[in-house]
Motif scaffolding. Sequence first.
Motif, PDB file in Angstrom:
ATOM      1  N   TRP A 188      -4.385   6.230  -2.367  1.00 48.64           N
ATOM      2  CA  TRP A 188      -5.067   6.979  -3.425  1.00 48.64           C
ATOM      3  C   TRP A 188      -4.887   6.321  -4.797  1.00 48.64           C
ATOM      4  O   TRP A 188      -5.577   6.688  -5.746  1.00 48.64           O
ATOM      5  CB  TRP A 188      -4.546   8.412  -3.475  1.00 48.64           C
ATOM      6  N   GLY A 189      -3.978   5.388  -4.909  1.00 55.30           N
ATOM      7  CA  GLY A 189      -3.762   4.668  -6.159  1.00 55.30           C
ATOM      8  C   GLY A 189      -2.939   3.426  -5.892  1.00 55.30           C
ATOM      9  O   GLY A 189      -1.922   3.497  -5.195  1.00 55.30           O
ATOM     10  N   CYS A 190      -3.388   2.267  -6.407  1.00 52.70           N
ATOM     11  CA  CYS A 190      -2.746   0.981  -6.091  1.00 52.70           C
ATOM     12  C   CYS A 190      -2.463   0.143  -7.330  1.00 52.70           C
ATOM     13  O   CYS A 190      -1.890  -0.944  -7.224  1.00 52.70           O
ATOM     14  CB  CYS A 190      -3.633   0.157  -5.164  1.00 52.70           C
ATOM     15  N   ARG A 191      -2.870   0.619  -8.498  1.00 46.48           N
ATOM     16  CA  ARG A 191      -2.753  -0.167  -9.734  1.00 46.48           C
ATOM     17  C   ARG A 191      -1.369   0.003 -10.333  1.00 46.48           C
ATOM     18  O   ARG A 191      -0.751   1.061 -10.222  1.00 46.48           O
ATOM     19  CB  ARG A 191      -3.825   0.284 -10.734  1.00 46.48           C
ATOM     20  N   GLY A 192      -0.859  -1.015 -10.991  1.00 41.43           N
ATOM     21  CA  GLY A 192       0.441  -0.936 -11.629  1.00 41.43           C
ATOM     22  C   GLY A 192       0.354  -0.659 -13.112  1.00 41.43           C
ATOM     23  O   GLY A 192      -0.651  -0.957 -13.774  1.00 41.43           O
ATOM     24  N   CYS A 215      -0.096   6.030  -5.534  1.00 41.34           N
ATOM     25  CA  CYS A 215      -0.009   7.265  -4.751  1.00 41.34           C
ATOM     26  C   CYS A 215      -0.541   6.958  -3.354  1.00 41.34           C
ATOM     27  O   CYS A 215      -1.658   6.459  -3.210  1.00 41.34           O
ATOM     28  CB  CYS A 215      -0.817   8.389  -5.389  1.00 41.34           C
ATOM     29  N   ILE A 216       0.284   7.227  -2.340  1.00 42.30           N
ATOM     30  CA  ILE A 216      -0.096   6.947  -0.954  1.00 42.30           C
ATOM     31  C   ILE A 216       0.197   8.186  -0.114  1.00 42.30           C
ATOM     32  O   ILE A 216       1.250   8.805  -0.246  1.00 42.30           O
ATOM     33  CB  ILE A 216       0.698   5.745  -0.400  1.00 42.30           C
ATOM     34  N   GLU A 217      -0.735   8.521   0.748  1.00 43.65           N
ATOM     35  CA  GLU A 217      -0.555   9.645   1.677  1.00 43.65           C
ATOM     36  C   GLU A 217      -0.266   9.103   3.068  1.00 43.65           C
ATOM     37  O   GLU A 217      -0.999   8.250   3.578  1.00 43.65           O
ATOM     38  CB  GLU A 217      -1.810  10.502   1.719  1.00 43.65           C
ATOM     39  N   VAL A 218       0.811   9.588   3.678  1.00 36.15           N
ATOM     40  CA  VAL A 218       1.172   9.212   5.045  1.00 36.15           C
ATOM     41  C   VAL A 218       1.165  10.479   5.899  1.00 36.15           C
ATOM     42  O   VAL A 218       1.767  11.489   5.517  1.00 36.15           O
ATOM     43  CB  VAL A 218       2.563   8.551   5.105  1.00 36.15           C
ATOM     44  N   THR A 219       0.487  10.429   7.029  1.00 37.88           N
ATOM     45  CA  THR A 219       0.512  11.536   7.980  1.00 37.88           C
ATOM     46  C   THR A 219       1.258  11.069   9.217  1.00 37.88           C
ATOM     47  O   THR A 219       0.865  10.091   9.858  1.00 37.88           O
ATOM     48  CB  THR A 219      -0.909  11.980   8.366  1.00 37.88           C
ATOM     49  N   VAL A 266       3.425  13.214   4.100  1.00 38.40           N
ATOM     50  CA  VAL A 266       4.405  12.585   3.217  1.00 38.40           C
ATOM     51  C   VAL A 266       3.642  11.839   2.134  1.00 38.40           C
ATOM     52  O   VAL A 266       2.766  11.023   2.435  1.00 38.40           O
ATOM     53  CB  VAL A 266       5.317  11.608   3.990  1.00 38.40           C
ATOM     54  N   VAL A 267       3.971  12.115   0.875  1.00 36.30           N
ATOM     55  CA  VAL A 267       3.310  11.462  -0.254  1.00 36.30           C
ATOM     56  C   VAL A 267       4.292  10.497  -0.906  1.00 36.30           C
ATOM     57  O   VAL A 267       5.405  10.884  -1.271  1.00 36.30           O
ATOM     58  CB  VAL A 267       2.812  12.492  -1.284  1.00 36.30           C
ATOM     59  N   LEU A 268       3.873   9.246  -1.039  1.00 34.25           N
ATOM     60  CA  LEU A 268       4.697   8.223  -1.665  1.00 34.25           C
ATOM     61  C   LEU A 268       4.235   8.025  -3.102  1.00 34.25           C
ATOM     62  O   LEU A 268       3.146   7.504  -3.354  1.00 34.25           O
ATOM     63  CB  LEU A 268       4.587   6.907  -0.888  1.00 34.25           C
ATOM     64  N   ASP A 269       5.046   8.478  -4.040  1.00 31.57           N
ATOM     65  CA  ASP A 269       4.782   8.416  -5.481  1.00 31.57           C
ATOM     66  C   ASP A 269       3.613   9.313  -5.896  1.00 31.57           C
ATOM     67  O   ASP A 269       2.710   9.610  -5.110  1.00 31.57           O
ATOM     68  CB  ASP A 269       4.547   6.982  -5.958  1.00 31.57           C
ATOM     69  N   LEU A 270       3.678   9.728  -7.143  1.00 33.04           N
ATOM     70  CA  LEU A 270       2.654  10.618  -7.704  1.00 33.04           C
ATOM     71  C   LEU A 270       2.125  10.035  -9.005  1.00 33.04           C
ATOM     72  O   LEU A 270       2.250  10.612 -10.082  1.00 33.04           O
ATOM     73  CB  LEU A 270       3.228  12.024  -7.932  1.00 33.04           C
ATOM     74  N   GLY A 271       1.545   8.823  -8.911  1.00 36.63           N
ATOM     75  CA  GLY A 271       0.839   8.253 -10.043  1.00 36.63           C
ATOM     76  C   GLY A 271      -0.466   8.991 -10.263  1.00 36.63           C
ATOM     77  O   GLY A 271      -0.702  10.065  -9.688  1.00 36.63           O
ATOM     78  N   SER A 272      -1.372   8.410 -11.037  1.00 38.24           N
ATOM     79  CA  SER A 272      -2.611   9.123 -11.360  1.00 38.24           C
ATOM     80  C   SER A 272      -3.477   9.367 -10.126  1.00 38.24           C
ATOM     81  O   SER A 272      -4.317  10.273 -10.116  1.00 38.24           O
ATOM     82  CB  SER A 272      -3.409   8.345 -12.414  1.00 38.24           C
ATOM     83  N   GLY A 273      -3.264   8.589  -9.056  1.00 32.87           N
ATOM     84  CA  GLY A 273      -4.006   8.826  -7.817  1.00 32.87           C
ATOM     85  C   GLY A 273      -3.699  10.161  -7.181  1.00 32.87           C
ATOM     86  O   GLY A 273      -4.445  10.635  -6.309  1.00 32.87           O
ATOM     87  N   ALA A 274      -2.595  10.802  -7.595  1.00 30.92           N
ATOM     88  CA  ALA A 274      -2.213  12.099  -7.027  1.00 30.92           C
ATOM     89  C   ALA A 274      -3.220  13.194  -7.363  1.00 30.92           C
ATOM     90  O   ALA A 274      -3.305  14.196  -6.647  1.00 30.92           O
ATOM     91  CB  ALA A 274      -0.827  12.498  -7.530  1.00 30.92           C
ATOM     92  N   ASP A 327       4.100   5.454 -14.632  1.00 31.45           N
ATOM     93  CA  ASP A 327       2.962   5.194 -13.746  1.00 31.45           C
ATOM     94  C   ASP A 327       3.196   5.689 -12.325  1.00 31.45           C
ATOM     95  O   ASP A 327       2.252   5.731 -11.522  1.00 31.45           O
ATOM     96  CB  ASP A 327       2.612   3.697 -13.736  1.00 31.45           C
ATOM     97  N   HIS A 328       4.415   6.118 -12.019  1.00 32.19           N
ATOM     98  CA  HIS A 328       4.702   6.628 -10.673  1.00 32.19           C
ATOM     99  C   HIS A 328       4.878   8.147 -10.634  1.00 32.19           C
ATOM    100  O   HIS A 328       5.046   8.709  -9.556  1.00 32.19           O
ATOM    101  CB  HIS A 328       5.940   5.936 -10.114  1.00 32.19           C
ATOM    102  N   ILE A 329       4.850   8.790 -11.803  1.00 32.58           N
ATOM    103  CA  ILE A 329       4.999  10.252 -11.823  1.00 32.58           C
ATOM    104  C   ILE A 329       3.955  10.936 -12.694  1.00 32.58           C
ATOM    105  O   ILE A 329       3.947  12.162 -12.799  1.00 32.58           O
ATOM    106  CB  ILE A 329       6.408  10.673 -12.306  1.00 32.58           C
ATOM    107  N   GLN A 330       3.055  10.175 -13.326  1.00 29.97           N
ATOM    108  CA  GLN A 330       2.132  10.793 -14.281  1.00 29.97           C
ATOM    109  C   GLN A 330       1.138  11.737 -13.617  1.00 29.97           C
ATOM    110  O   GLN A 330       0.531  12.584 -14.280  1.00 29.97           O
ATOM    111  CB  GLN A 330       1.391   9.711 -15.082  1.00 29.97           C
ATOM    112  N   GLY A 331       0.990  11.646 -12.294  1.00 36.02           N
ATOM    113  CA  GLY A 331       0.115  12.582 -11.592  1.00 36.02           C
ATOM    114  C   GLY A 331       0.814  13.858 -11.173  1.00 36.02           C
ATOM    115  O   GLY A 331       0.150  14.800 -10.699  1.00 36.02           O
ATOM    116  N   PHE A 332       2.131  13.902 -11.337  1.00 35.85           N
ATOM    117  CA  PHE A 332       2.896  15.084 -10.909  1.00 35.85           C
ATOM    118  C   PHE A 332       2.379  16.383 -11.533  1.00 35.85           C
ATOM    119  O   PHE A 332       2.152  17.370 -10.821  1.00 35.85           O
ATOM    120  CB  PHE A 332       4.383  14.868 -11.230  1.00 35.85           C
TER     121      PHE A 332
END
Length: 649
Positions: A6-10, A28-32, A39-47, A79-84
């Motif tokens: 859902w988000g890959c930019r740094g 932001c990555i979603e793992v099922t 399981v959500v890996l990081d909550l950047g803006s892709g969240a 950049d890893h929590i701004q979507g929280f």
Amino acid sequence: MKVRFWGCRGSIPRSRPDMLRYGGNTPCIEVTSYSGQIVVLDLGSGAFDLGVDLMKRAKESDGDGKMNGTVLITHTHWDHIQGFPFFAPLFNPGFTWNVYGPRGLAGSFEDTLSGQMKHDYFPVTIKQLGARVTYHDLVEGSFQFEGVRVKTHYLNHTVLTLGYKLESGGISIAYITDHEPFDHRLAVEGYERNDDGSAKSEDDRHVDFFAGVHLLIHDCQYTAREYGQGKTGWGHSTVEYVVDVALAASVKQLALFHHDPNRTDDQVDEIVRYAKERAAQLATQKGLLEVPEIWAAAEGTDVSFGEKANFVRKNSVEVGMHPSEDLLAKQLAQRKDVNIEGKIVLLGLDYNTRFASDLQEDLQKDKLTVRVCENVDSILEACSQSKPSLVVLKQAISGGNAVDICFKIRGMGEWGKETTFLVVAKNQDDMEMGRAESDVIPKESWLVEPVSISYIRTRIRMSLLRAPCKWVRASIPANEEARLTALKESCMMDVNQPDGLKRITRVARQLFDVGAACFTLLAKDYVKLISAEGLDCINIPRDEAMCAHVVSDQDFTLVADALKDDRFADSPLVQGAPYLRFYAGMPIWSKAKDGQSYIIGSFCLMDQKPREFDTKQLRTLQDLASLAREEFGAISAEAQKASCLGVGS
């Protein structure tokens, strides 16, 4: 297992026409998982987009509209929590979320995460979230939930950062973002493991962490050329380093991640082409038969793995004795309870410099006791008096050098042998000379100027949070070769769940009211459970098995509380499933053709609760073990007649 990006930019979100294919949202990555756990890996803006999609899925589901999920945060850079604050499922009362992240020194992970939601910055505080949210502090270790096993590993960044490895249904993925090679030269020169028998470096251990995974998602923000243009110490990897470590780890797929905010789609394409070319060249040079599939992560990319497969790790274990939620909480609390407040850090630096005074001030904010010394005599005197947990030294210091100082500190007693060092060299050549002079300072403990205060502060934090490992592998018996021969001659490795042994394990489990009772055989590299009541595992790596100590010690082994026993406290079977706390093992002998009897395995009891054995219980276990040995011998004799004609006759 399914993975969606859902988000890959740094660093910062970008929105430009030439960045549409790979996307501009931050990580932001979603793992099922195989069991359906989210399981959500990081909550950047892709969240933000992920949250909207999860709300839609919950509404359209056949269930009650509620959803449970887990969030794993690597670190708290923006950049890893701004979507929280914009992650909609956190505001829904019907949702339950467990949020994990690296524990700091001066405050909890929740405290750090809530900073961006203070009233001055955001209209809703973290306490006003509608969902049931539980926060967990993490250090290095492992834990398990809903069929997903998570391992954590410290990365090399400018703030405490964790890498994650997830295992579920026989599939494993590793998420490594915001990581710089510990040895900065490797960012430009590339990585190659030394096979000369020397001690492993931090970069070697980095590779070991994700060895053999099906998918490696790795920070790849720079090229070697870009890194050499002032990016040293910024906490990110190069494509050269990432390709090399992926090949060294024998991963199946490599996803290049954390794209530089200035990188266009066409430039990312060039990075991928270059990465594939480098991988092919290295494979040819090294004679490798396989290279990982390499691609760049892009928003909207889905990766799906097949049906549940056998675990790829050699001698892997599938465990059936799963912990309750309360037990898991206790285990996490035990693992993160590293007492570091008030620990003493000694800085062998010139106090008159702004760097030393600012570093001292920052470390004191972390509730550490800091002493600054400017010459050899004052350093050694301070060490003798205060016994610091960590010493930071300039390589060249008034009255001597760092190597000599470290030698003398190591000789000051047991505490000196455990002290951690960080040594700052003026340049690369000076560091190489220091490394060649002595190995008293580990390779990963050397730093090269310029180093920022935030970087060295993070290295200090990482070192202090890494508690000494309480896990002792059983030694190899002196008669190992003859013992393995006796094991082979017993023909018991071909036996599985014989009725006689099954009855004994069933009785033992009920009689002692334990979680499991087993018969084990110790092979060269693994332990086989030939009869187990309460566990459904088959093979366990030898290094992880408590029964290996029964064979090594050639005696009854009792572990009343594994978390309080330095031999086992950090063992994977204690920190992870099946979360063992109690173990009692009796040796099982087998007579070989040479006429000697050898210990080839154990009859053992295990439980998830600590417990004591009184004299009466011990005597009962000994009696039951005697019956077990008789039954074992009878079954072995029958197996030899049936499968090993001539053996033992």
